[in-house]
Write a protein that holds these residues in place. Sequence first.
Motif, short mmCIF file in Angstrom:
data_model
loop_
_atom_site.label_atom_id
_atom_site.label_comp_id
_atom_site.label_asym_id
_atom_site.label_seq_id
_atom_site.Cartn_x
_atom_site.Cartn_y
_atom_site.Cartn_z
N GLN A 120 0.70 -1.13 -0.07
CA GLN A 120 -0.12 -0.05 0.13
C GLN A 120 0.69 1.12 0.10
O GLN A 120 0.33 2.24 -0.21
CB GLN A 120 -0.98 0.11 1.26
N ALA A 121 2.31 1.13 0.21
CA ALA A 121 3.02 2.34 0.51
C ALA A 121 2.97 3.27 -0.43
O ALA A 121 2.73 4.50 -0.51
CB ALA A 121 4.48 1.78 1.07
N ILE A 122 3.21 2.54 -2.02
CA ILE A 122 3.39 3.65 -3.12
C ILE A 122 2.16 4.25 -3.34
O ILE A 122 2.14 5.31 -3.60
CB ILE A 122 3.93 2.62 -4.38
N LYS A 123 1.10 3.60 -3.22
CA LYS A 123 -0.41 4.30 -3.46
C LYS A 123 -0.51 5.49 -2.66
O LYS A 123 -1.00 6.51 -2.92
CB LYS A 123 -1.35 3.23 -3.43
N ASP A 124 -0.15 5.30 -1.28
CA ASP A 124 -0.20 6.14 -0.12
C ASP A 124 0.63 7.45 -0.57
O ASP A 124 -0.01 8.47 -0.40
CB ASP A 124 -0.04 5.60 0.98
N LEU A 125 1.99 7.34 -0.94
CA LEU A 125 2.84 8.35 -1.28
C LEU A 125 2.07 8.93 -2.69
O LEU A 125 2.51 10.36 -2.80
CB LEU A 125 4.15 7.84 -1.48
N GLU A 126 1.80 8.24 -3.45
CA GLU A 126 1.08 9.05 -4.66
C GLU A 126 0.06 9.88 -4.19
O GLU A 126 -0.14 10.84 -4.61
CB GLU A 126 0.69 7.83 -5.48
N ASN A 127 -0.97 9.50 -3.40
CA ASN A 127 -1.98 10.56 -2.95
C ASN A 127 -1.32 11.49 -2.30
O ASN A 127 -2.01 12.75 -2.04
CB ASN A 127 -2.84 9.48 -2.17
N ILE A 128 -0.43 11.32 -1.15
CA ILE A 128 0.20 12.46 -0.68
C ILE A 128 0.61 13.43 -1.87
O ILE A 128 0.36 14.60 -1.74
CB ILE A 128 1.19 11.84 0.27
N ALA A 129 1.59 13.07 -2.97
CA ALA A 129 2.07 13.98 -4.06
C ALA A 129 0.95 14.77 -4.58
O ALA A 129 0.86 15.84 -4.87
CB ALA A 129 2.68 13.07 -4.70
N ILE A 130 -0.34 13.95 -4.90
CA ILE A 130 -1.42 14.49 -5.58
C ILE A 130 -2.19 15.33 -4.76
O ILE A 130 -2.38 16.55 -5.33
CB ILE A 130 -2.49 13.56 -6.15
N ALA A 131 -2.17 15.30 -3.40
CA ALA A 131 -3.00 16.29 -2.55
C ALA A 131 -2.29 17.36 -2.58
O ALA A 131 -2.39 18.53 -2.58
CB ALA A 131 -3.05 15.58 -1.26
N LEU A 132 -0.75 17.46 -2.41
CA LEU A 132 0.22 18.48 -2.42
C LEU A 132 0.10 19.26 -3.71
O LEU A 132 0.11 20.67 -3.50
CB LEU A 132 1.61 18.26 -2.04
N ALA A 133 -0.13 18.65 -4.75
CA ALA A 133 -0.36 19.57 -6.09
C ALA A 133 -1.66 20.11 -6.06
O ALA A 133 -1.86 21.35 -6.54
CB ALA A 133 -0.14 18.42 -7.41
N ILE A 134 -2.48 19.43 -5.43
CA ILE A 134 -4.11 20.38 -5.59
C ILE A 134 -4.17 21.41 -4.56
O ILE A 134 -4.61 22.49 -4.84
CB ILE A 134 -5.01 19.17 -4.93
N LEU A 135 -3.11 21.30 -3.24
CA LEU A 135 -3.24 22.11 -2.54
C LEU A 135 -2.59 23.48 -2.97
O LEU A 135 -2.79 24.60 -2.88
CB LEU A 135 -2.61 21.84 -1.27
N GLU A 136 -1.77 23.27 -4.12
CA GLU A 136 -1.15 24.60 -4.57
C GLU A 136 -1.98 25.34 -5.51
O GLU A 136 -1.96 26.45 -5.71
CB GLU A 136 0.09 24.32 -5.53
N ASP A 137 -3.23 24.55 -6.11
CA ASP A 137 -4.14 25.16 -6.81
C ASP A 137 -5.00 25.32 -5.92
O ASP A 137 -6.31 25.85 -6.74
CB ASP A 137 -4.37 24.35 -7.89
N ASP A 138 -5.29 25.42 -4.78
CA ASP A 138 -6.55 25.68 -3.62
C ASP A 138 -5.85 26.95 -2.86
O ASP A 138 -5.16 27.81 -3.10
CB ASP A 138 -6.56 24.55 -2.94
#
Length: 346
Positions: free
Chosen positions: A257-275
Motif C-alpha cells: 500500500q505504500a506506493i499508493k499512499d505516497l502517490e496520494n500525498i503527492a497529488i494532494a500537495l499538487a491540488i493544495l497549490e491550486d487551492d
Amino acid sequence: MPASLEQKPLLGKFTLKSQIEVKTGLHIGGGGENLDIGGLDKPVIRDPLTQYPYLPGSSIKGKLRAITERLTNKPLNRPSGSNTYRYESDDLADGFTEERNELLIRYEGASTCLVSRLFGSTGGNNCWIDIDTVASQGLERVQNTQRRHIAWANNGRTGRFVENANSQLNAGETVGEYIKVKGRNCPARLIVRDSHLSPQSAEQLKKVDTGLFMTEWKFENGIDRVTAAANPRQFERVPAGSIFEFELVYTVENAQQAIKDLENIAIALAILEDDALGGHGSRGYGKVEFKQFNFFYRDLEYYRQITNTSSNGSGIEEFPSPNNIQELLDNFTGLSQNIQRRLPGS
C-alpha cells in the motif's frame, strides 16, 4: 474493545522535507487574548516563545485530508459539529454508518481505505458490520441491539434495513445479516510537523515595517447591499514571500500500500497549490507553493544499528530531489520504483 495479540506493523519511515513559499498573504488564526479598540479582529497563530508566525501541522494535515476525501469521492458519514459532516471509517472492517432516521451510509474499512489508513480514523458507535466479521475478529457489540438484515446495491452509497433475508429486493441489491458494534480506531500513518519560518525568512520579516511584528494588516469592508453601510474588519496575514520549512513522515506498515499512499500525498500537495491554505482562500488568501523536495528512507535495520553508524555517514537513504511539485509528479514513476526497491519483500 477486545485485546489484540498483534501489534501494528512497522517496516520503516519515509520523510519528505520541502519548503512552503507563501505566494499571497496567509491567515491561520490563533485567537486573540483580548479585543482592543482599533486592534486586530483576526490575529495569526504565533510561537509562544519566539512570537514568530508558524503554520500548524494540524492545519496542513486537515487540508490535505479534506483534499484526499474529495479526490477519492468519500461520503460524509460523520457529524463534526456546527451542522457539518466529514468522512470517517467507523471501523477497520467495511460496514455501514447509521445516521438519523435509519439512514445507512456505506464506508470502507480503515485497513484498506485510502483516506483513513493515511490520515487516521476514530471508531464509531453507530456502525453495523456483518456477523461473520464480528465473530471472527471478536468485535465488541453495542448492548441491547439485535441483529438486523441490510440490503444494498453493489455500487451504491447507502443501504436499508429489511425484515429478513427473504425480503423483496430492488434490482442489483444484496442482503446480509449485520450487528451494531463499537468501531475500532485506526492510528494515522502520516505525521505532518508544524512548519516554522526559515532563518533567512525570519530575518527578512523582522525588518517589515507595518506596525505588526513580522506580519501585515489586511483591511476589509463588508458592505450592506441595501444601505451601503460599511462593516470594517482587520485581518493579520503572513506576507507573501515568506518561506516555511515543511516536513512530513510516512510510516510504512504495508509494503503493497505504500506506493499508493505516497502517490496520494503527492497529488494532494499538487491540488493544495491550486487551492488555498488557511482561511479566506476565496478572497485571495493562502496561495502556497512547495519547492526543493528531499526524500529520505529509514528501514528497521537503520534504527537497530543507529548506535553503530559511523561518524562519516548517517545511514539514511536519500532519493533524487525534485525542485517543485511538477517535477515530483512528472518523475513519480521513477521515484516510486526507487522506493519499491527499498521496501521489505522487494
